[in-house]
Design a protein around this motif. Structure first.
Motif, PDB file in Angstrom:
ATOM      1  N   TRP A  97      -3.153   0.943   2.246  1.00 26.66           N
ATOM      2  CA  TRP A  97      -1.929   0.659   1.488  1.00 26.66           C
ATOM      3  C   TRP A  97      -1.056   1.912   1.407  1.00 26.66           C
ATOM      4  O   TRP A  97       0.167   1.839   1.562  1.00 26.66           O
ATOM      5  CB  TRP A  97      -2.337   0.156   0.107  1.00 26.66           C
ATOM      6  CG  TRP A  97      -1.232  -0.276  -0.801  1.00 26.66           C
ATOM      7  CD1 TRP A  97      -0.070  -0.891  -0.453  1.00 26.66           C
ATOM      8  CD2 TRP A  97      -1.208  -0.137  -2.221  1.00 26.66           C
ATOM      9  NE1 TRP A  97       0.686  -1.147  -1.573  1.00 26.66           N
ATOM     10  CE2 TRP A  97       0.008  -0.700  -2.673  1.00 26.66           C
ATOM     11  CE3 TRP A  97      -2.098   0.391  -3.159  1.00 26.66           C
ATOM     12  CZ2 TRP A  97       0.365  -0.749  -4.028  1.00 26.66           C
ATOM     13  CZ3 TRP A  97      -1.755   0.346  -4.494  1.00 26.66           C
ATOM     14  CH2 TRP A  97      -0.530  -0.211  -4.914  1.00 26.66           C
ATOM     15  N   ASP A 119       8.943  -3.122  -2.655  1.00 30.93           N
ATOM     16  CA  ASP A 119       7.801  -4.037  -2.515  1.00 30.93           C
ATOM     17  C   ASP A 119       7.227  -4.466  -3.871  1.00 30.93           C
ATOM     18  O   ASP A 119       6.792  -5.610  -4.036  1.00 30.93           O
ATOM     19  CB  ASP A 119       6.704  -3.393  -1.667  1.00 30.93           C
ATOM     20  CG  ASP A 119       7.070  -3.341  -0.188  1.00 30.93           C
ATOM     21  OD1 ASP A 119       8.079  -3.968   0.197  1.00 30.93           O
ATOM     22  OD2 ASP A 119       6.354  -2.665   0.582  1.00 30.93           O
ATOM     23  N   ILE A 120       7.202  -3.542  -4.823  1.00 27.89           N
ATOM     24  CA  ILE A 120       6.637  -3.890  -6.136  1.00 27.89           C
ATOM     25  C   ILE A 120       7.701  -4.465  -7.077  1.00 27.89           C
ATOM     26  O   ILE A 120       7.401  -4.832  -8.217  1.00 27.89           O
ATOM     27  CB  ILE A 120       5.930  -2.690  -6.805  1.00 27.89           C
ATOM     28  CG1 ILE A 120       6.910  -1.565  -7.119  1.00 27.89           C
ATOM     29  CG2 ILE A 120       4.777  -2.206  -5.950  1.00 27.89           C
ATOM     30  CD1 ILE A 120       6.301  -0.425  -7.922  1.00 27.89           C
ATOM     31  N   THR A 161      -0.293  -4.107  -3.225  1.00 32.63           N
ATOM     32  CA  THR A 161       0.996  -4.358  -3.882  1.00 32.63           C
ATOM     33  C   THR A 161       0.838  -5.385  -4.995  1.00 32.63           C
ATOM     34  O   THR A 161       1.356  -5.208  -6.101  1.00 32.63           O
ATOM     35  CB  THR A 161       2.028  -4.865  -2.848  1.00 32.63           C
ATOM     36  OG1 THR A 161       2.185  -3.878  -1.825  1.00 32.63           O
ATOM     37  CG2 THR A 161       3.372  -5.118  -3.500  1.00 32.63           C
TER      38      THR A 161
END
Length: 280
Positions: A97, A119-120, A161
């Motif tokens: 990751w 992404d988060i 994520t």
């Protein structure tokens, strides 16, 4: 004389037989002779070898029920094991990751950080990113090293994520704890300053103060205006820490502010400037 002795023995023997017959007849009348015979028969039977006891074959319904119970037990164990494996933090997964954002380097830089925030689902200037950096003990704003990432994400038990997204509410809630907030506030000063400088430049300080106190300290907008028109170009750590103390302990009308107290000069000047504005 020999004849007399023989007659005596015969009479004695007959007398004994008569006594035995009388005793047996009495027992027979009391129905005890049968019990004696039965007890004797039981005693003999007890000494005989007992035949092996045959196991009862379960019916088809019982057999199916037992089989289903065993299958359910096996399934529950497999399901429990699978849940534990899914819940376990994976260093390998966390490392993979990390390199999604670090590329070939051992640090997530500004470009990788931008993609990470996207992404988060969090803006880079969101206060939750500061809380995350604090949990990772990141040393430089805009950068996460491999060591910081692995250690911090491990403590959060986040290796993807999705798992971090699920932890964002927890990270935000940390700000509600007075002790944790103070630690984060102090951390923010060193995190945001240039490492070759002992103080925080004014623009960065205003941004960080807005991030940390903008929504909780009603006087922040006024204090921000004071900083903009002041002579100050930097804020040192003592001033920084005292601003938090000021925001927590001084009334909004500044009525309990002690000018002779151990406050930094900057806050003395703010109080004076604010009161003059109130009068005018």
């Amino acid at each position: 004389m020999h004849s007399d002795a023989a007659n005596f023995q015969l009479n004695t023997h007959l007398s004994t037989l008569a006594s035995i017959h009388k005793i047996y007849h009495t027992l027979h009348k009391l129905n005890l002779t049968e019990d004696i015979g039965q007890e004797s028969h039981k005693s003999v039977c007890c000494h005989r070898a007992m035949p092996p006891r045959k196991k009862r074959r379960p019916s088809s319904g019982e057999d199916m029920s037992a089989k289903k119970s065993r299958q359910d037990s096996v399934f529950r164990k497999q399901e429990s094991t699978q849940i534990r494996e899914e819940e376990l933090f994976s260093s390998k997964r966390c490392l993979e990751w990390f390199y999604e954002y670090a590329g070939c380097d051992d640090v997530v830089g500004p470009e990788g950080m931008e993609k990470f925030c996207e992404d988060i689902g969090v803006e880079p200037e969101n206060v939750v990113m500061l809380v995350l950096a604090w949990r990772l003990d990141a040393q430089s704003m805009g950068y996460f090293t491999l060591q910081e990432w692995l250690k911090g994400m491990s403590s959060l038990q986040c290796d993807s994520t999705e798992s971090l997204r699920n932890s964002l509410d927890h990270l935000r809630s940390v700000l509600n704890d007075t002790t944790s907030f103070k630690l984060i506030y102090r951390y923010a000063f060193d995190f945001a300053r240039e490492k070759d400088q002992r103080s925080l430049d004014l623009n960065t300080a205003k941004c960080m103060l807005g991030l940390l106190l903008g929504k909780t300290w009603p006087l922040f907008p006024v204090f921000n205006q004071f900083l903009e028109q002041s002579k100050y170009k930097v804020i040192n750590k003592d001033q920084w820490c005292n601003v938090l103390e000021f925001s927590r302990t001084i009334n909004l009308d500044l009525s309990n502010y002690d000018e002779d107290g151990a406050w930094p000069v900057m806050l003395d000047e703010f109080v004076e400037w604010y009161k003059e504005r109130q009068i005018s």
